[in-house]
Design a protein around this motif. Sequence first.
Motif, PDB file in Angstrom:
ATOM      1  N   PRO A 115       0.829  -1.209   0.000  1.00 15.86           N
ATOM      2  CA  PRO A 115       0.000   0.000   0.000  1.00 15.86           C
ATOM      3  C   PRO A 115       0.866   1.262   0.000  1.00 15.86           C
ATOM      4  O   PRO A 115       2.043   1.223   0.404  1.00 15.86           O
ATOM      5  CB  PRO A 115      -0.817  -0.128   1.285  1.00 15.86           C
ATOM      6  CG  PRO A 115      -0.006  -1.023   2.166  1.00 15.86           C
ATOM      7  CD  PRO A 115       0.698  -1.984   1.260  1.00 15.86           C
ATOM      8  N   PRO A 116       0.304   2.384  -0.435  1.00 16.84           N
ATOM      9  CA  PRO A 116       1.090   3.624  -0.532  1.00 16.84           C
ATOM     10  C   PRO A 116       1.827   4.041   0.733  1.00 16.84           C
ATOM     11  O   PRO A 116       2.969   4.519   0.637  1.00 16.84           O
ATOM     12  CB  PRO A 116       0.032   4.661  -0.939  1.00 16.84           C
ATOM     13  CG  PRO A 116      -1.013   3.878  -1.648  1.00 16.84           C
ATOM     14  CD  PRO A 116      -1.061   2.543  -0.960  1.00 16.84           C
ATOM     15  N   PRO A 117       1.253   3.880   1.951  1.00 18.42           N
ATOM     16  CA  PRO A 117       1.996   4.355   3.133  1.00 18.42           C
ATOM     17  C   PRO A 117       3.345   3.671   3.339  1.00 18.42           C
ATOM     18  O   PRO A 117       4.267   4.277   3.893  1.00 18.42           O
ATOM     19  CB  PRO A 117       1.032   4.043   4.291  1.00 18.42           C
ATOM     20  CG  PRO A 117      -0.319   4.022   3.663  1.00 18.42           C
ATOM     21  CD  PRO A 117      -0.109   3.451   2.303  1.00 18.42           C
ATOM     22  N   VAL A 118       3.468   2.410   2.929  1.00 18.32           N
ATOM     23  CA  VAL A 118       4.733   1.687   3.147  1.00 18.32           C
ATOM     24  C   VAL A 118       5.473   1.439   1.836  1.00 18.32           C
ATOM     25  O   VAL A 118       6.477   0.731   1.822  1.00 18.32           O
ATOM     26  CB  VAL A 118       4.469   0.339   3.857  1.00 18.32           C
ATOM     27  CG1 VAL A 118       3.946   0.574   5.252  1.00 18.32           C
ATOM     28  CG2 VAL A 118       3.501  -0.529   3.056  1.00 18.32           C
ATOM     29  N   ARG A 119       4.984   2.011   0.752  1.00 13.63           N
ATOM     30  CA  ARG A 119       5.649   1.792  -0.540  1.00 13.63           C
ATOM     31  C   ARG A 119       7.076   2.329  -0.576  1.00 13.63           C
ATOM     32  O   ARG A 119       7.960   1.702  -1.176  1.00 13.63           O
ATOM     33  CB  ARG A 119       4.800   2.404  -1.651  1.00 13.63           C
ATOM     34  CG  ARG A 119       5.108   1.869  -3.042  1.00 13.63           C
ATOM     35  CD  ARG A 119       4.006   2.224  -4.004  1.00 13.63           C
ATOM     36  NE  ARG A 119       2.779   1.507  -3.689  1.00 13.63           N
ATOM     37  CZ  ARG A 119       1.587   1.820  -4.203  1.00 13.63           C
ATOM     38  NH1 ARG A 119       1.473   2.860  -5.014  1.00 13.63           N
ATOM     39  NH2 ARG A 119       0.514   1.103  -3.882  1.00 13.63           N
TER      40      ARG A 119
END
Length: 302
Positions: free
Chosen positions: A101-105
């Motif tokens: 997901p974007p937060p941990v990308r």
Amino acid sequence: MNAVLAELGKNLAARWLTHLVPSGLLFLAVAGAGRLLGQAHWYDVGRVTRALDELAGHPASRSTGGVVLAAAATVIASAGLGLLAQALGGSVERFWTGDWPPPVRPLGGRLTERRRGRWRAAEDAYARVDARAVEQGPPLDPGTVRELARLAAVRNRISLVEPAHPCWTGDRVRALDLRVHQAYRLDLDSAWSRLWLVLPADTRTELRTAREAYDAAVRLTAWSLPYLLVAVWWWPSAVIALGLAMLGARRGRSAMDAFAELVESAVDLHGRDLALALGVDCPGRLDRETGLEITALLRKGA
């Protein structure tokens, strides 16, 4: 149709009992014991024994209706927890294949760069020894052969191709696509469903078995998340969660490697059957020209 539906119902029941209920019952037992023990008395098994004795002495435990109701509620809760674990398995699989997901990308990008750096260093070490071997010419001395094999194994443990994902599994799937395309110019994404239809029954059984082993590893890893939640009130559950995650990841890597090998083997052995089934001329083994023609045909201009 009635016979087909009856057989399907038996398979669903078997899968329900095999995959959902036992794992859920085990989790309920651990969670219940952890709730009774707590952090302060995490080792006091006697507290669980006394609680079970008190429960056995309760009047409701002597009522048939109460026992049936408790058993039904336990089974339903176990099945629900099993379904939850299956849903979490989808997240585990996306994590393994690099769909973060974007937060941990950004973290995934850093991990990918780290893996890429290690792979390039291993590739450079292999290339240096290989260049010396070419200069020496045949026959190669046994020491050089062993060194080349060792360096190739070090590189391939990181990835069969230059890494583009933060986890090994994503790059193993990518390596499968790249190796098939480089060898035959065949787009495996477009060809796989058609190839599946021309595969012999025993080959499809082998592929299903390998895929089921991978799915089982995904579910095993997914169970680590509920056990980690139990660690909030009973810390030994964190050890269980860590063990499940490590074992599941190890089994998942092995299962995906076996599945990818089988898929690649299916293309090698039955790619010509696919070409003939599509009406593409293939007098000998599948080659790059035939694979490119199959790819153009199956993509339909896309």
